[in-house]
Design an enzyme around this catalytic site. Sequence first.
Site, short mmCIF file in Angstrom:
data_model
loop_
_atom_site.label_atom_id
_atom_site.label_comp_id
_atom_site.label_asym_id
_atom_site.label_seq_id
_atom_site.Cartn_x
_atom_site.Cartn_y
_atom_site.Cartn_z
CG HIS A 1 -0.60 0.76 2.21
ND1 HIS A 1 -0.11 -0.47 3.19
CD2 HIS A 1 -0.62 1.62 3.27
CE1 HIS A 1 -0.08 0.11 4.37
NE2 HIS A 1 0.34 1.52 4.45
CD GLU B 1 1.27 8.73 -0.12
OE1 GLU B 1 1.64 9.44 1.33
OE2 GLU B 1 0.34 7.47 0.31
CG ASP B 2 5.74 6.58 1.18
OD1 ASP B 2 5.77 7.77 1.09
OD2 ASP B 2 5.40 5.71 2.10
MN MN Z 1 0.84 2.75 5.62
#
Ligand code: MN
Length: 502
Positions: free
Chosen positions: A75, A79-80
């Site tokens: 998840h 994003e990272d």
């Molecule tokens: Mn998270």
Amino acid sequence: MAMEPLLEQLFSEIRAPLTPSEHAMIERAFAFAKKAHEGQIRKTGEPYLNHVVATAKRLAEWRMSPAIIIAGLLHDVPEDTPFTIADIEKEFNKDIASIVAAETKLGTVRYQGVERYAENLRRLILSMAQDVRVLFVKFADRAHNLETLYALPEAKQRRIALETLQIYAPIANRLGMGEIRGLLEDLSFSYVYPKEYTWLTDLIKGKYEEKKGRLKTVKEIIRGELTLSQIKNINIHGRTKHLYSLYRKLLRYDRDLSKIYDLVAIRIIVENVAECYTVLGIIHRLWRPLKGRVKDYIAQPKPNGYKSLHTTVFSEEGEIVEFQIRTTEMHEESEYGIAAHWQYKEQSKDPLPTEQQSRLHWLQELARIQKELHDKKDFLETLEELKIDVFQNRIFIFTPKGDVLDLPENSTPIDVAYAIHTDIGNHCVRARVNGTISTIETKLNSGDIVEIVTDPKRKGPSIDWLKFVTTRNAREKIKSFSRVGVSSWIRSIIPSKQPLQK
Ligand code: MN
């Protein structure tokens, strides 16, 4: 080669039998997450990988399907890390990539303050209406973030915990996920109300154990009786009330712990509905029930779909005991609600059961209102109203015909009247509540039978009603009635070719 301890822990949480290919895919997802988050450290000082494995473990504990567990592992990848949604789609599949993509969109919010809150809420609702699995991953992610909240600065702690209490927990509740709601609330409680949390934990110190000890005899007696009645496969256990839910209940009972009968309740799980009623009969034959405390949520489920039989009795030596009786299916449903449908398996081909359909319908309805709101100028103001309407605790009201209306707490007969029909609202003059004549501003309680008395001579709603109505529906109808009144009056004195709007 020996399996990594973290991966081993994850597999030990998965209760459902996995096919070899599902097993292999989870292993690959773990390896992928490990590579992607390599070298990243969380504020707690732990490797980032721990967070995504904790999220996946929580999903496994909720008995979610392999695809959802894998989405949990991945998840935070887009994003990272240097990897993208496209990489996930290539490595895994489109379905998993789409859950992760929705998760990622939820993560980045630019605004501050109430606008941030509004934007967050809007995105959450839109994405979960499209695919409710996004919500399960979000809840598991949030649960671990709350568990490690101590590592964040104080202002951030409060914001995240408050958002959980105001948005996540009520949604979990409305979708029937009792266990998940309880977990999220209990993890947030001490950050939002630190003093109250300390007060409560001091108050109940040792009380759970004390009560559990006194219930031992009761449990033994009932087990013996049920065995004599040839009821097989019974599960009898003590259920302890979630802390935050106990807190809210205490506020309604003058903070008097002696008035709370279900601090620990005895839960009896049997095979079928007929046995539920048999068990209730046996309990009432053994012990005297308290008046007004027998509740048949099987015949009349709660608005969020909850089903069970409840009764409270005077047991041995005057001890007051609450029993909750249900089937295994009802039990799973009451703990996991809409999520129960996604347990163990991917979305199955069979149609959703009725309660699940109504939960999904509620989600879609919420998404529709949200979309409408987005185009309006008074977005925030209306959102405040919506928030009150949707996320308050709900009560249910019966009409004399036995229809059930699902309304927010503090609803009045006027709210009921408008929930039935606009004309009934506009002509409402008083109400009969449980057979007694009451005023239109009476605050109603769950389970009240409300009959609306109308007068056809009444000209329409009074603007004063806005002071006490609770539902958005009633408020809008009252406002629009007075708007029509005002604008037609203006039209009558200023002849205009332009339509008068707003
Ligand atoms: Mn998270």
